[in-house]
Design a protein around this motif. Structure first.
Motif, short mmCIF file in Angstrom:
data_model
loop_
_atom_site.label_atom_id
_atom_site.label_comp_id
_atom_site.label_asym_id
_atom_site.label_seq_id
_atom_site.Cartn_x
_atom_site.Cartn_y
_atom_site.Cartn_z
N LEU A 29 0.83 -1.21 0.00
CA LEU A 29 0.00 0.00 0.00
C LEU A 29 0.87 1.26 0.00
O LEU A 29 0.62 2.18 -0.78
N TRP A 30 1.90 1.30 0.85
CA TRP A 30 2.76 2.47 0.91
C TRP A 30 3.56 2.65 -0.37
O TRP A 30 3.81 3.78 -0.81
N LEU A 31 3.96 1.56 -0.99
CA LEU A 31 4.67 1.68 -2.27
C LEU A 31 3.75 2.24 -3.35
O LEU A 31 4.18 3.05 -4.18
N ILE A 32 2.50 1.83 -3.35
CA ILE A 32 1.54 2.36 -4.32
C ILE A 32 1.30 3.84 -4.07
O ILE A 32 1.27 4.65 -5.01
N VAL A 33 1.13 4.22 -2.81
CA VAL A 33 0.92 5.64 -2.47
C VAL A 33 2.13 6.47 -2.88
O VAL A 33 1.99 7.54 -3.48
N LEU A 34 3.32 5.98 -2.58
CA LEU A 34 4.54 6.70 -2.94
C LEU A 34 4.68 6.81 -4.46
O LEU A 34 5.02 7.87 -4.99
N GLY A 35 4.40 5.72 -5.17
CA GLY A 35 4.47 5.76 -6.63
C GLY A 35 3.47 6.73 -7.24
O GLY A 35 3.79 7.45 -8.18
N ALA A 36 2.25 6.75 -6.69
CA ALA A 36 1.23 7.68 -7.19
C ALA A 36 1.64 9.13 -6.93
O ALA A 36 1.43 10.00 -7.78
N ALA A 37 2.23 9.39 -5.78
CA ALA A 37 2.68 10.75 -5.47
C ALA A 37 3.78 11.19 -6.42
O ALA A 37 3.77 12.32 -6.93
N ILE A 38 4.74 10.30 -6.69
CA ILE A 38 5.82 10.63 -7.62
C ILE A 38 5.27 10.86 -9.02
O ILE A 38 5.66 11.80 -9.71
#
Length: 82
Positions: A29-38
């Motif tokens: 979940l955190w990797l997806i959130v970080l990827g979406a933010a980038i």
């Protein structure tokens, strides 16, 4: 006795290290959130492409500034674009 001496055995015996796989969905979940933010920041930082009408208006303005067009020709051609 310090707080570390109390907490360390609890952390060592938790399911986190012994078969508890809750870390995987949260990490994902955190990797997806970080990827979406980038992705969002990169998309917003990219200059937007101008339309053909905007570019044509700029060319007309440049030609008018170089005295290749009269004021009447400039206004007439600009009106045709819009």
């Amino acid at each position: 006795m310090t707080t570390l001496h109390i907490i360390a055995p609890l952390a060592a015996n938790s399911d986190w290290h012994h078969g508890g796989h809750w870390w995987f969905p949260f990490t994902l979940l955190w990797l997806i959130v970080l990827g979406a933010a980038i992705w969002f920041v990169a998309r917003q930082a990219r200059p937007r492409e101008r339309s053909g009408i905007d570019r044509a208006s700029d060319i007309l303005a440049e030609r008018f500034a170089r005295s290749e067009l009269t004021a009447e020709e400039y206004r007439e051609r600009l009106e045709q674009l819009r």
